[in-house]
Design a protein around this motif. Structure first.
Motif, short mmCIF file in Angstrom:
data_model
loop_
_atom_site.label_atom_id
_atom_site.label_comp_id
_atom_site.label_asym_id
_atom_site.label_seq_id
_atom_site.Cartn_x
_atom_site.Cartn_y
_atom_site.Cartn_z
N UNK A 310 0.92 -0.90 0.06
CA UNK A 310 -0.26 0.16 0.33
C UNK A 310 0.98 1.67 -0.42
N UNK A 311 1.05 2.13 -1.40
CA UNK A 311 1.88 2.58 -1.59
C UNK A 311 1.37 4.37 -1.49
N UNK A 323 4.42 10.97 5.87
CA UNK A 323 3.44 9.99 5.58
C UNK A 323 3.91 8.46 6.94
N UNK A 324 2.34 8.44 7.21
CA UNK A 324 2.24 7.27 8.43
C UNK A 324 1.44 6.35 8.38
N UNK A 325 1.19 5.45 9.16
CA UNK A 325 0.39 4.23 8.92
C UNK A 325 -0.55 4.16 9.72
N UNK A 342 -6.07 -4.70 5.62
CA UNK A 342 -4.58 -4.02 5.11
C UNK A 342 -4.33 -2.57 6.34
N UNK A 343 -3.02 -2.65 6.59
CA UNK A 343 -2.58 -1.37 6.82
C UNK A 343 -3.21 0.27 6.45
N UNK A 344 -3.71 1.09 6.73
CA UNK A 344 -4.41 2.16 6.12
C UNK A 344 -2.67 2.96 6.31
N UNK A 345 -2.75 3.68 4.86
CA UNK A 345 -1.45 4.97 5.19
C UNK A 345 -1.70 6.54 4.84
#
Length: 351
Positions: A310-311, A323-325, A342-345
């Motif tokens: 997730x980029x 940019x943080x997760x 999925x981790x959010x970004x």
């Protein structure tokens, strides 16, 4: 295939309050997890399960996945972060019916759940763009038919801010290279829009590329061709570019990762900067999977993510500031253990 969605979308709405003056912009990408990895269906397409039985298993997995409750968890995280723009993948509408010709009864609608919960939380968003990627109906044994409508969605915060934020030239794209597996066509797509922040502009692309399929190399080939098509489409841009989403390609180049493909590298070789690597050099920042699915018996055991798929990528004169997760953890004892696998970004930019 290309479908024009709208010419201009303004974010000046009759909503109480307004954000403080800021020249920065916060964008979040989140794959919300449609409730199944479609592993049962894929197994059936390879002749490992009867297809109607795989449909029944998928339906049972959806029922166990608590899609409505998980949407509330994700909405809570969005409300806490308050991004100006949210790029979502796998925002699925599930329907059922007595047969494949009459599968019209809503079962789960992740977009409706998210918008409703955000409104309840006092942080309303509206749909700025939608990309309907697939609409597939399959017959089961115990269930007449199960219908999946897969969507990528671009949300915008429904609150006045200054400098003003609005979109123009919002477009929905379906990649011309489509995965064919067991006679079934599996398309992918993305949304593009020109984002205006005060007097500044940039081009945003919200993307979901084809997933890999274990032991089936054509899926990787399709993903690579989709990435090349994306780069080619954006190559004529005269504005700075931000590309974000679920690329199904490990940006850490880990040979043991499930999605070890050259796609993330190909995008960077085209001149794009992968901003997690830029701002968190040395931190793998893995985003998938937070839990497993498609198991027999059905369960969602928690996992430690093993790859970063997730980029965010940038090109041209737009500066990523941070940019943080973000996670959407479920209460103890709840399954699945998070709002998504999925981790959010979340990334903050100075346009």
């Amino acid at each position: 295939m290309l479908r024009k969605l709208s010419i201009v979308v303004f974010l000046v709405l009759a909503v109480p309050g307004w954000t403080s003056a800021s020249s920065t912009l916060k964008i979040m990408t989140q794959n919300v997890d449609q409730g199944t990895g479609e592993g049962y269906i894929v197994a059936a397409l390879f002749g490992q399960l009867p297809l109607p039985g795989a449909v029944d298993l998928t339906y049972a997995e959806l029922r166990a996945s608590h899609l409505q409750q998980r949407a509330s968890l994700i909405a809570g995280q969005i409300a806490a972060q308050k991004p100006d723009i949210v790029a979502l993948q796998e925002v699925t509408l599930w329907r059922t019916g007595p047969d494949t010709q009459h599968a019209f009864t809503p079962l789960y609608d992740q977009l409706t759940y998210l918008l409703r919960d955000l409104l309840k939380l006092g942080v309303p968003y509206f749909v700025a763009g939608i990309n309907t990627v697939d609409d597939l109906t399959l017959a089961g044994n115990n269930i007449g038919a199960l219908r999946l409508t897969d969507r990528n969605v671009l949300l915008a915060r429904a609150e006045f801010r200054w400098p003003a934020l609005y979109f123009s030239d919002v477009q929905s794209h379906i990649s011309s290279t489509v995965l064919s597996i067991g006679g079934l066509q599996v398309p992918s797509g993305w949304i593009s829009a020109t984002v205006h922040v005060g007097k500044k502009q940039f081009l945003l692309a919200a993307v979901h590329l084809e997933s890999t399929v274990p032991g089936y190399l054509p899926a990787t080939d399709v993903q690579v061709e989709q990435a090349k098509e994306l780069i080619g489409t954006l190559s004529g841009a005269t504005l700075p570019v931000v590309v974000c989403g679920d690329f199904n390609s490990d940006a850490n180049d880990n040979p043991s990762a499930p999605d070890y493909t050259p796609t993330a590298d190909i995008i960077q070789e085209a001149g794009y900067t992968e901003i997690w690597k830029l701002l968190h050099d040395g931190d793998p920042g893995n985003t998938w999977p937070l839990y497993l699915d498609d198991l027999i018996p059905i369960s969602f055991p928690a996992q430690t993510p093993v790859e970063r798929i997730d980029l965010f990528f940038t090109l041209g004169g737009i500066s990523p500031l941070r940019v943080d997760q973000v996670l959407s953890p479920a209460p103890a004892g709840f399954s699945p253990p998070d709002g998504s696998d999925h981790v959010g970004v979340v990334a903050t930019f100075a346009p």
